[in-house]
Write a protein that holds these residues in place. Structure first.
Motif, PDB file in Angstrom:
ATOM      1  N   ILE A 149       0.834  -1.388  -0.075  1.00 20.28           N
ATOM      2  CA  ILE A 149      -0.016  -0.055   0.074  1.00 20.28           C
ATOM      3  C   ILE A 149       0.836   1.449  -0.042  1.00 20.28           C
ATOM      4  O   ILE A 149       0.566   2.261  -0.717  1.00 20.28           O
ATOM      5  CB  ILE A 149      -0.858   0.193   1.163  1.00 20.28           C
ATOM      6  CG1 ILE A 149      -1.906  -1.124   1.063  1.00 20.28           C
ATOM      7  CG2 ILE A 149      -1.688   1.253   1.437  1.00 20.28           C
ATOM      8  CD1 ILE A 149      -2.826  -1.345   2.401  1.00 20.28           C
ATOM      9  N   GLU A 150       2.152   1.366   0.757  1.00 26.39           N
ATOM     10  CA  GLU A 150       2.678   2.390   0.830  1.00 26.39           C
ATOM     11  C   GLU A 150       3.572   2.611  -0.293  1.00 26.39           C
ATOM     12  O   GLU A 150       3.498   3.704  -0.845  1.00 26.39           O
ATOM     13  CB  GLU A 150       3.835   2.429   2.017  1.00 26.39           C
ATOM     14  CG  GLU A 150       4.990   3.291   2.205  1.00 26.39           C
ATOM     15  CD  GLU A 150       5.987   2.998   3.447  1.00 26.39           C
ATOM     16  OE1 GLU A 150       6.840   3.463   3.208  1.00 26.39           O
ATOM     17  OE2 GLU A 150       5.159   2.137   4.430  1.00 26.39           O
ATOM     18  N   ASP A 151       4.098   1.644  -0.897  1.00 28.98           N
ATOM     19  CA  ASP A 151       4.742   1.816  -2.210  1.00 28.98           C
ATOM     20  C   ASP A 151       3.696   2.062  -3.338  1.00 28.98           C
ATOM     21  O   ASP A 151       4.216   2.944  -4.316  1.00 28.98           O
ATOM     22  CB  ASP A 151       5.374   0.434  -2.658  1.00 28.98           C
ATOM     23  CG  ASP A 151       6.544  -0.044  -1.833  1.00 28.98           C
ATOM     24  OD1 ASP A 151       7.137   1.011  -1.334  1.00 28.98           O
ATOM     25  OD2 ASP A 151       6.969  -1.372  -1.776  1.00 28.98           O
ATOM     26  N   GLN A 152       2.597   1.671  -3.542  1.00 22.87           N
ATOM     27  CA  GLN A 152       1.521   2.020  -4.443  1.00 22.87           C
ATOM     28  C   GLN A 152       1.433   3.669  -4.408  1.00 22.87           C
ATOM     29  O   GLN A 152       1.099   4.079  -5.406  1.00 22.87           O
ATOM     30  CB  GLN A 152       0.033   1.206  -4.228  1.00 22.87           C
ATOM     31  CG  GLN A 152      -0.857   1.656  -5.262  1.00 22.87           C
ATOM     32  CD  GLN A 152      -0.430   1.481  -6.654  1.00 22.87           C
ATOM     33  OE1 GLN A 152       0.107   0.722  -7.036  1.00 22.87           O
ATOM     34  NE2 GLN A 152      -1.259   2.290  -7.536  1.00 22.87           N
ATOM     35  N   ASN A 153       0.994   4.097  -3.055  1.00 25.34           N
ATOM     36  CA  ASN A 153       0.818   5.483  -2.943  1.00 25.34           C
ATOM     37  C   ASN A 153       2.000   6.123  -3.445  1.00 25.34           C
ATOM     38  O   ASN A 153       1.814   7.387  -4.056  1.00 25.34           O
ATOM     39  CB  ASN A 153       0.517   5.618  -1.645  1.00 25.34           C
ATOM     40  CG  ASN A 153      -0.779   5.065  -1.251  1.00 25.34           C
ATOM     41  OD1 ASN A 153      -1.682   5.137  -1.946  1.00 25.34           O
ATOM     42  ND2 ASN A 153      -1.269   4.790   0.145  1.00 25.34           N
ATOM     43  N   LYS A 154       3.370   5.895  -3.049  1.00 28.35           N
ATOM     44  CA  LYS A 154       4.386   6.476  -3.279  1.00 28.35           C
ATOM     45  C   LYS A 154       5.018   6.460  -4.854  1.00 28.35           C
ATOM     46  O   LYS A 154       5.322   7.502  -5.349  1.00 28.35           O
ATOM     47  CB  LYS A 154       5.670   6.128  -2.373  1.00 28.35           C
ATOM     48  CG  LYS A 154       6.682   6.964  -2.498  1.00 28.35           C
ATOM     49  CD  LYS A 154       7.782   6.469  -1.465  1.00 28.35           C
ATOM     50  CE  LYS A 154       8.996   7.146  -1.587  1.00 28.35           C
ATOM     51  NZ  LYS A 154      10.191   6.565  -0.627  1.00 28.35           N
ATOM     52  N   HIS A 155       4.857   5.134  -5.378  1.00 28.68           N
ATOM     53  CA  HIS A 155       5.685   4.953  -6.545  1.00 28.68           C
ATOM     54  C   HIS A 155       4.512   4.617  -7.691  1.00 28.68           C
ATOM     55  O   HIS A 155       4.971   4.586  -8.808  1.00 28.68           O
ATOM     56  CB  HIS A 155       6.374   3.755  -6.315  1.00 28.68           C
ATOM     57  CG  HIS A 155       7.672   3.830  -5.487  1.00 28.68           C
ATOM     58  ND1 HIS A 155       8.590   4.787  -5.755  1.00 28.68           N
ATOM     59  CD2 HIS A 155       7.644   3.415  -4.334  1.00 28.68           C
ATOM     60  CE1 HIS A 155       9.404   4.655  -4.668  1.00 28.68           C
ATOM     61  NE2 HIS A 155       9.029   3.925  -3.761  1.00 28.68           N
ATOM     62  N   TYR A 212       5.944  -2.992  -7.621  1.00 28.38           N
ATOM     63  CA  TYR A 212       7.191  -2.194  -6.829  1.00 28.38           C
ATOM     64  C   TYR A 212       7.468  -3.034  -5.482  1.00 28.38           C
ATOM     65  O   TYR A 212       8.800  -2.998  -5.610  1.00 28.38           O
ATOM     66  CB  TYR A 212       7.238  -0.770  -6.631  1.00 28.38           C
ATOM     67  CG  TYR A 212       8.161   0.043  -6.129  1.00 28.38           C
ATOM     68  CD1 TYR A 212       8.861   0.560  -7.105  1.00 28.38           C
ATOM     69  CD2 TYR A 212       8.517  -0.135  -4.873  1.00 28.38           C
ATOM     70  CE1 TYR A 212      10.288   1.190  -6.520  1.00 28.38           C
ATOM     71  CE2 TYR A 212       9.593   0.438  -4.362  1.00 28.38           C
ATOM     72  CZ  TYR A 212      10.437   0.999  -5.049  1.00 28.38           C
ATOM     73  OH  TYR A 212      11.601   1.761  -4.893  1.00 28.38           O
ATOM     74  N   THR A 213       6.592  -3.504  -4.834  1.00 30.56           N
ATOM     75  CA  THR A 213       7.053  -4.235  -3.454  1.00 30.56           C
ATOM     76  C   THR A 213       7.687  -5.478  -4.017  1.00 30.56           C
ATOM     77  O   THR A 213       8.786  -5.615  -3.509  1.00 30.56           O
ATOM     78  CB  THR A 213       5.759  -4.297  -2.767  1.00 30.56           C
ATOM     79  OG1 THR A 213       5.171  -2.931  -2.360  1.00 30.56           O
ATOM     80  CG2 THR A 213       6.320  -5.131  -1.471  1.00 30.56           C
TER      81      THR A 213
END
Length: 218
Positions: free
Chosen positions: A68-74, A79-80
């Motif tokens: 979730i964090e990577d989707q919001n950021k990248h 990506y994860t």
């Protein structure tokens, strides 16, 4: 006099009760979880495996939280996996204060399915609620019941059957990319739209697998 004394005693008793509960919660949900995660990390590293360690955080979602964090950021749904998991054999993390081990090494996964189905159970706080709603299908079964249902599924989705579906998969993918070329997407196409695009490929493939049809547009 006795009533006033009793009232004065209630406050320290309540305080000690809350303190005891918080101490118990910290020991069972935080301290033991950290100790267990460190133990698994040491054991896997001692055995020569590459370990991705996500430090304990209260009410963490583990790899899913990282996604979730990577989707919001990248703005990249893969990506994860590409940057946090693929280069490792094991991911040690926590989910809702429970230690979690995710296996990415093929040999570990094979050993798990061959020997460990009775030793490891699914995450009960989540799976238990889903099981009450949707029933005990393959995804929510355990132990011998899971083995039995998995054997039935494997008899249907065997290698020859899956191999026969490859031409249909290629046809759906080719058609969908052709539609994308015809639409002439702009250079500033949003990542979210690309995610929807890939979802449409998967959806079309599944529809053709289960419901048939020779026309991709169906």
């Amino acid at each position: 006099m006795i009533g006033r004394t009793g009232n004065k005693m209630l406050l320290p008793i309540a305080f000690l009760t809350v303190l005891a509960y918080l101490s118990y919660f910290y020991y069972t949900r935080v301290h033991l979880t950290k100790q267990t995660m460190e133990y698994y990390r040491r054991e896997f590293e001692k055995a020569g495996y590459r370990v991705k360690f996500i430090p304990f955080r209260l009410y963490s979602l583990g790899v899913f939280g990282q996604m979730i964090e990577d989707q919001n950021k990248h703005k990249n749904p893969t990506y994860t996996l590409e940057n946090h998991c693929q280069e490792f054999d094991v991911v040690v993390c926590s989910t809702f204060n429970f230690p979690v081990i995710e296996l990415y090494n093929v040999n570990l996964i094979q050993a798990f399915y061959a020997n460990g189905s009775n030793n490891y159970v699914k995450f009960e706080p989540l799976v238990g609620n889903l099981r009450r709603v949707v029933g005990s299908g393959l995804a929510f079964s355990e132990g011998d019941d899971w083995k039995k249902k998995r054997r039935i599924v494997c008899n249907v989705f065997h290698f020859d059957f899956l191999n026969s579906l490859v031409p249909k998969m290629n046809e759906v993918v080719d058609y969908t990319f052709q539609e994308l070329d015809n639409s002439q997407p702009s250079v500033d196409k949003k990542p979210g739209e690309l995610v929807t695009f890939y979802h449409s490929i998967v959806g079309n493939i599944l529809m053709r697998f289960f419901f048939g049809g020779d026309n991709v547009k169906e």
